[in-house]
Design a protein around this motif. Structure first.
Motif, mmCIF file in Angstrom:
data_model
loop_
_atom_site.group_PDB
_atom_site.id
_atom_site.type_symbol
_atom_site.label_atom_id
_atom_site.label_comp_id
_atom_site.label_asym_id
_atom_site.label_seq_id
_atom_site.Cartn_x
_atom_site.Cartn_y
_atom_site.Cartn_z
ATOM 1 N N PRO A 88 0.827 -1.196 0.000
ATOM 2 C CA PRO A 88 0.000 0.000 0.000
ATOM 3 C C PRO A 88 0.872 1.263 0.000
ATOM 4 O O PRO A 88 1.877 1.344 0.729
ATOM 5 N N LEU A 89 0.510 2.234 -0.829
ATOM 6 C CA LEU A 89 1.279 3.468 -0.934
ATOM 7 C C LEU A 89 1.392 4.161 0.418
ATOM 8 O O LEU A 89 2.449 4.670 0.780
ATOM 9 N N GLY A 90 0.298 4.167 1.178
ATOM 10 C CA GLY A 90 0.321 4.782 2.505
ATOM 11 C C GLY A 90 1.340 4.142 3.435
ATOM 12 O O GLY A 90 2.012 4.819 4.214
ATOM 13 N N GLU A 91 1.462 2.820 3.350
ATOM 14 C CA GLU A 91 2.436 2.103 4.180
ATOM 15 C C GLU A 91 3.860 2.481 3.783
ATOM 16 O O GLU A 91 4.718 2.706 4.636
ATOM 17 N N LEU A 92 4.103 2.566 2.460
ATOM 18 C CA LEU A 92 5.426 2.984 1.988
ATOM 19 C C LEU A 92 5.759 4.371 2.518
ATOM 20 O O LEU A 92 6.848 4.583 3.081
ATOM 21 N N LEU A 93 4.830 5.308 2.366
ATOM 22 C CA LEU A 93 5.086 6.684 2.794
ATOM 23 C C LEU A 93 5.251 6.786 4.308
ATOM 24 O O LEU A 93 6.076 7.565 4.796
ATOM 25 N N HIS A 94 4.504 5.973 5.061
ATOM 26 C CA HIS A 94 4.637 5.959 6.523
ATOM 27 C C HIS A 94 6.048 5.497 6.926
ATOM 28 O O HIS A 94 6.692 6.104 7.785
ATOM 29 N N LYS A 95 6.522 4.428 6.294
ATOM 30 C CA LYS A 95 7.848 3.909 6.614
ATOM 31 C C LYS A 95 8.947 4.888 6.195
ATOM 32 O O LYS A 95 9.929 5.072 6.910
ATOM 33 N N VAL A 96 8.761 5.531 5.054
ATOM 34 C CA VAL A 96 9.741 6.518 4.596
ATOM 35 C C VAL A 96 9.791 7.693 5.572
ATOM 36 O O VAL A 96 10.873 8.171 5.925
ATOM 37 N N ALA A 97 8.623 8.137 6.040
ATOM 38 C CA ALA A 97 8.576 9.232 7.013
ATOM 39 C C ALA A 97 9.315 8.856 8.295
ATOM 40 O O ALA A 97 10.057 9.667 8.862
ATOM 41 N N ALA A 98 9.125 7.615 8.754
ATOM 42 C CA ALA A 98 9.823 7.157 9.963
ATOM 43 C C ALA A 98 11.331 7.117 9.731
ATOM 44 O O ALA A 98 12.113 7.504 10.612
ATOM 45 N N ASP A 99 11.752 6.673 8.542
ATOM 46 C CA ASP A 99 13.178 6.619 8.221
ATOM 47 C C ASP A 99 13.797 8.009 8.209
ATOM 48 O O ASP A 99 14.870 8.238 8.769
#
Length: 149
Positions: free
Chosen positions: A63-74
């Motif tokens: 899911p795009l939202g999951e990718l963006l969430h993980k990128v934000a955390a990184d």
């Protein structure tokens, strides 16, 4: 330390692809993106459009939202990383003796990688005292998806 968004996104996409044990060619075909361009996106050399990211995420079943969430955390985790200044007095190829490391006031001491990686976020990497076990970094790789022929 500043991290470029395209590099963080590329790292996460590559991580998702390699965890699924899929090739660039497989994802490029499924996402209808050229193999070379996908490779440049994963290496953080190209800025992917939102349409392209959505297509790649769909091909990865991520899911795009999951990718963006993980990128934000990184990116947040990397904002808190301090980098020790380079000692210009040290000649190239020569290192200071272990007794001298950290002797000057204000220098940061190095740490060690933790013996285990908990979760999939870079934010989960921590600096810890020397572990009693092997300092190997462990990751979990799921079994590849079986495709009926």
């Amino acid at each position: 330390m500043t991290v470029l968004l395209r590099e963080a996104i590329g790292d996460r996409l590559r991580h998702a692809r390699t965890n699924q044990r899929r090739t660039l060619r497989d994802i490029s075909r499924a996402a209808r993106v050229s193999l070379g361009y996908l490779s440049e996106v994963e290496r953080g050399q190209k800025e992917a459009s939102s349409e392209l990211l959505a297509s790649i995420c769909e091909a990865l079943d991520l899911p795009l939202g999951e990718l963006l969430h993980k990128v934000a955390a990184d990116v947040s985790a990397m904002d808190n990383v301090e980098v020790a200044p380079v000692d210009e007095k040290v000649e190239a190829g020569k290192r200071r003796s272990p007794e001298r490391e950290g002797a000057e006031a204000g220098e940061l001491e190095g740490g060690r990688l933790v013996s285990e990686l908990i979760g999939n976020d870079l934010a989960d990497l921590r600096i810890s005292p020397p572990p009693r076990m092997s300092p190997a970094l462990r990751t979990t790789i799921s079994a590849p998806k079986m495709v009926a022929a």
